[in-house]
Write a protein that holds these residues in place. Structure first.
Motif, short mmCIF file in Angstrom:
data_model
loop_
_atom_site.label_atom_id
_atom_site.label_comp_id
_atom_site.label_asym_id
_atom_site.label_seq_id
_atom_site.Cartn_x
_atom_site.Cartn_y
_atom_site.Cartn_z
N ALA A 520 18.03 98.59 60.53
CA ALA A 520 17.05 97.79 61.22
C ALA A 520 17.73 96.97 62.32
CB ALA A 520 16.32 96.88 60.25
N TRP A 521 17.00 96.65 63.35
CA TRP A 521 17.58 95.96 64.50
C TRP A 521 18.27 94.66 64.10
CZ3 TRP A 521 18.59 97.28 69.38
CH2 TRP A 521 18.97 96.27 70.27
N TYR A 572 15.16 103.04 68.70
CA TYR A 572 13.84 103.57 68.36
C TYR A 572 13.89 105.09 68.17
CZ TYR A 572 9.03 105.19 69.20
OH TYR A 572 7.81 105.84 69.11
N GLN A 575 15.82 106.32 65.07
CA GLN A 575 15.02 106.09 63.86
C GLN A 575 13.93 107.16 63.74
OE1 GLN A 575 15.22 103.61 61.52
NE2 GLN A 575 16.36 101.92 62.42
N ARG A 621 16.67 95.92 54.22
CA ARG A 621 15.49 96.12 55.05
C ARG A 621 15.10 97.60 55.05
NH1 ARG A 621 18.39 92.22 58.38
NH2 ARG A 621 17.22 90.25 58.34
N LYS A 623 14.13 100.94 56.67
CA LYS A 623 14.07 101.72 57.90
C LYS A 623 12.75 102.50 57.90
CE LYS A 623 18.21 103.76 58.61
NZ LYS A 623 19.56 104.31 58.27
N PRO A 624 12.29 102.97 59.04
CA PRO A 624 11.04 103.73 59.05
C PRO A 624 11.04 104.91 58.08
CG PRO A 624 11.62 103.12 61.29
CD PRO A 624 12.78 102.71 60.42
N LEU A 768 5.35 102.01 66.37
CA LEU A 768 6.26 101.35 65.43
C LEU A 768 6.24 99.85 65.66
CD1 LEU A 768 8.46 101.64 63.21
CD2 LEU A 768 10.15 101.65 65.07
N GLN A 770 8.30 96.58 64.55
CA GLN A 770 9.56 96.15 63.94
C GLN A 770 9.46 94.66 63.62
OE1 GLN A 770 13.17 98.09 65.76
NE2 GLN A 770 11.68 98.69 67.33
N ASP A 772 11.21 92.69 61.81
CA ASP A 772 12.44 91.88 61.82
C ASP A 772 12.77 91.36 63.21
OD1 ASP A 772 13.07 94.88 61.96
OD2 ASP A 772 14.91 94.01 62.77
N ARG A 773 12.13 91.89 64.26
CA ARG A 773 12.32 91.36 65.61
C ARG A 773 11.49 90.08 65.81
NH1 ARG A 773 14.45 94.44 69.79
NH2 ARG A 773 15.16 96.55 69.26
#
Length: 823
Positions: A520-521, A572, A575, A621, A623-624, A768, A770, A772-773
């Motif tokens: 994750a970012w 992106y 992923q 976390r 991931k997709p 998507l 995200q 966590d951003r």
């Protein structure tokens, strides 16, 4: 009655220039971190800055005394010492150990009673555990037995220690030492229960308990073992004077069998063994939940090769699995709560089997107990991976004792359904040409996998099937990784081929396959301080351990997308490519059930922040890929794929009842407008697959020309949509050419986070969010999703603080494929 005195808590750790407080259970690295002596090894390249820790010797020390009632015997028990240790109590060396994976017990009665040496100032005795560097020990053994080839330039085959601690293609080199599992004093008199090995099977209307109990004595006297199930007495077994074991085979009518997820209740019963004197005095008690089930793997021959299908309680089970590595590079940090969290996450993704991989550890009891409770099947590797292992002393006796210890320890757990001799060793010796390398003509482990381990399992746990390795074709008549015979590891795809080549074959059972993506970012950003952070900046590359990993990521993108213009686009797209790759494999192979008996994705989890094959990253976390697994492993799912020159809809039904309904097929243009639509009745019987033709022709066979698109029979169709009830599958002919989807996005504050509403005017592919951003602890309930024109959905973002609805508009929080490809 046995009395236990816990020795966990505060100790001292001493090494060259170091004398600090330590915590047991633990390890040197965690103690040095807590004291501020080393930097965080997960940050940037600090892994290198702390490498000295694994090269030093270390000593743990504390004073101990027996504070319990007077007993005939007092033992010092270590459930885990990592790894080459010399233990002294007072002035007496009481033992030496060479194995991280065993429990060790020492009689210290005379020392603690004051009959051996002067007491410490506290009145107890100084307990010291001195650890020789694992490197020093491994190199000592290598000098005795000679070199052996392996996949990594580290000496892990020469010491019985967690191999991946020496570094792997997803893990750092952090070579630990310490008292990593509980330690205690245990006092007892007359006799104690040394082992209990309950083998519980189910024959369709009753259970059978084949129970063996071992005892240790201080005196010869008659004893009894009372066996109870949920408090109900099943049997009383007599142990004549001087006997040290007793066995009974007990029929148990009326029990409910333990079943894996999706196949019934994972029924559990509390099994209790009471050791008593003849007069009824209770001397010791053993208690653990267990369950009754029968496991078989169909490895019979057929016209296509050799099957590999799990059967539990007589019913075939489609394996929807994940590979498990240690969830922390410092496994002493694992707690029951963390095991439960991760395993519940696995079950929440539709997983029904966890493979405990052979380069890690035999996990804590809590791991297997949670699997028992959830109905998660466990495939347990013996701990050998990617190397040639010496079969001589001083290793051989340790290997055999370790195997016996752990087969006995794990026998109560109904979730454990198979023992596996090793990971890839039978295959890689030939595939990597190890026989011609230095040391390649010496013993290399075959005797363990083909003779010793199956004999131990046959003796101690005949209720579970054993397999010599993964992959393994069943005999040397076939190449070990032959897809036509038993288990197969699919690594040509990813290492050298595009993921569409998964469709080139239908192996009998895919025990490993996967595709990489960064974490994750926020996980990556927290681990790397590079400015700017680029796919090939130093910190990012340090957190990519696979050989040419970023090169493989780039080559994997090339047939599908243009080169990413930014780090955010790279993140992106990689992923997305991971999701597409794994989806291609799972859905293709599921469509061949029961010819293909199942899949085990590499891998569920990570043990630090890293670009890897995991679905859950090193910070925990998602991931997709995690959310995609939930769709791929659903009991009922649809997929559209090329087969026999056309497009086929596979109706995947892993449900105990038939799936019937009207299958709707739509061919749409690039704007999502319906060009043609048909419906037809379909039935997929219970636990089966039904195939429906979606188009008669398919001009390009996917996998043979990976860069070329695949179109449906309608030459104007850009996508094909299949719908059956709530299930849907979409086939896109190309990735590019789609206009702005016209997404309308609104975010509303709700208790605990945001509800994000999406509406699409045109095809919105691979949207998507995200979370966590927005905030490091924010989570969302979906991964990649696609909306067709006019469709809407709601994404639920949750966080421990109030979130600003406007944050949904921040860069890269919410995006879709068309926006990424057409910035």
């Amino acid at each position: 009655m046995t009395f236990s005195q816990d020795l966990a808590g505060s100790w001292r750790l001493r090494g060259t220039g170091v004398d600090i407080a330590a915590t047991v259970p633990g390890c040197v690295h965690t103690d040095l971190l807590a004291d501020g002596r080393i930097p965080d090894p997960f940050l940037d390249d600090n892994e290198h800055a702390v490498a000295w820790v694994g090269r030093q010797d270390w000593t743990y020390e504390r004073d101990v005394s027996w504070d319990g009632p007077s007993q005939e015997r007092v033992d010092l028990v270590f459930e885990g010492l990592d790894t080459a240790a010399r233990i002294s109590l007072g002035d007496t060396v009481i033992g030496e150990t060479r194995n991280m994976h065993r429990t060790h017990r020492f009689d210290v009665t005379s020392i603690l009673a004051g009959r051996s040496g002067p007491p410490a100032p506290t009145g107890g005795r100084a307990l010291k555990v001195h650890f020789t560097s694992a490197y020093t020990e491994a190199e000592r053994v290598r000098d005795i037995v000679g070199p052996r080839p392996n996949a990594y330039p580290e000496p892990f085959p020469f010491i019985r220690k967690m191999a991946c601690g020496f570094g792997w293609d997803w893990g750092p080199t952090l070579v630990t030492a310490g008292i990593w599992r509980p330690v205690r004093l245990e006092g007892w008199s007359t006799a104690r229960i040394a082992t209990v090995r309950p083998l519980c099977t189910y024959d369709g209307d009753a259970g059978t308990l084949d129970l063996t109990a071992g005892v240790e004595r201080t005196r010869d006297s008659a004893l009894r073992a009372q066996v109870l199930l949920d408090g109900r007495e099943l049997a009383v077994l007599d142990l004549p004077a001087s006997e040290t074991s007793v066995r009974g085979e007990i029929k148990v009518p009326g029990v409910t069998p333990w079943n894996p997820i999706g196949h019934g209740e994972p029924a559990l019963y509390m099994l209790t063994v009471m050791l008593t004197a003849v007069d009824g005095t209770v001397l010791d008690r053993w208690q653990q939940l267990t369950g009754f089930r029968t496991v078989h793997i169909d490895r019979s021959a057929d016209d296509a090769g050799t099957r590999f299908v799990f059967h539990v309680n007589g019913e075939p089970v489609l394996v929807k699995g994940v590979n498990w590595i240690p969830d922390d590079i410092f496994p002493s940090r694992m707690t029951r709560e963390r095991y439960e969290l991760r395993l519940r996450q696995a079950a929440g993704a539709g997983v029904n089997l966890i493979r405990v991989w052979g380069g890690g550890i035999y996990e804590d009891r809590a791991f297997y107990e949670v699997c028992d409770e959830l109905g998660l099947m466990v495939w347990q590797d013996f701990l050998f991976a990617c190397a040639c292992y010496p079969e001589e002393e001083p290793l051989r006796s340790e290997v055999l004792a370790e195997a016996r210890d752990n087969v006995t320890r794990l026998s109560p757990h109904p979730s454990l359904v198979t023992w596996n001799g090793n990971n890839e060793n039978l295959w890689l010796r030939g595939a990597h040409g190890w026989a011609g390398d230095p040391g390649g003509d010496l013993s290399w482990g075959a005797g363990y996998y083909l003779e010793d381990l199956p004999a131990i399992v046959a003796e101690l746990d005949p209720t579970r099937p054993y397999q010599a390795g993964s992959p393994w074709s069943g005999s040397w008549e076939h190449e070990p990784n032959d897809p036509a015979h038993q288990t197969f590891h699919s690594w040509e795809v990813w290492n050298r081929q595009d993921y569409r080549h998964y469709r080139d074959s239908a192996p009998r059972f895919v025990a490993e396959f996967g595709w990489q993506a960064p974490p994750a970012w926020r996980t990556l950003r927290d681990a790397v301080s590079d400015e700017p952070m680029l796919p090939d900046s130093p910190g990012v590359l340090h957190h990519q351990k696979a050989e040419d990993g970023n090169g493989k990521l780039a080559r994997g993108l090339a047939p599908h997308f243009p080169a990413p213009a930014t780090t955010e686009a790279w993140h992106y797209l990689t992923q997305l490519n991971q999701v597409r790759a794994v989806r291609t494999g799972i859905e293709h192979w599921r469509s061949y059930w029961p010819h293909t008996g199942g899949t085990i994705v590499w891998q569920l989890n990570d043990l630090w922040p890293v670009t890897s094959w995991a679905a859950i990253d090193g910070a925990g976390r998602f991931k997709p890929l995690y959310f995609a697994l939930r769709e791929m492993y659903a009991d009922r799912a649809l997929t559209i794929a090329p087969r026999d020159g056309g497009l086929v809809v596979a109706v995947l039904n892993d449900h105990p009842s038939a799936w019937t309904g009207e299958l709707r097929l739509e061919h749409r243009d690039i704007n999502g407008a319906v060009l043609s639509s048909t419906t037809s009745p379909v039935i997929a019987e219970a636990r089966s697959v039904a195939l429906v033709q979606a188009s008669a022709t398919c001009p390009v066979a996917a996998g043979t020309q990976p860069a070329a698109p695949v179109r449906a029979a309608n030459r104007d169709a850009a996508l094909v949509v299949a719908t059956l009830g709530e299930a849907r599958a979409i086939w896109f002919a190309e990735d590019s050419g789609y206009a702005d989807a016209g997404l309308t996005v609104t975010a509303e504050s709700v208790p605990g986070g945001l509800d994000v509403r999406l509406h699409a005017a045109g095809p919105a592919r691979d949207v998507l969010l995200q979370a966590d951003r927005i905030h490091p602890d924010a989570v969302v309930d979906r991964g990649f999703l696609t909306l067709l024109p006019g469709e809407s959905t709601v994404l639920h973002v949750r966080a421990p603080i109030e979130l600003d609805p406007g944050s949904i508009k921040d860069p890269w929080v919410l995006t879709d494929l068309s926006t990424v490809l057409n910035p």
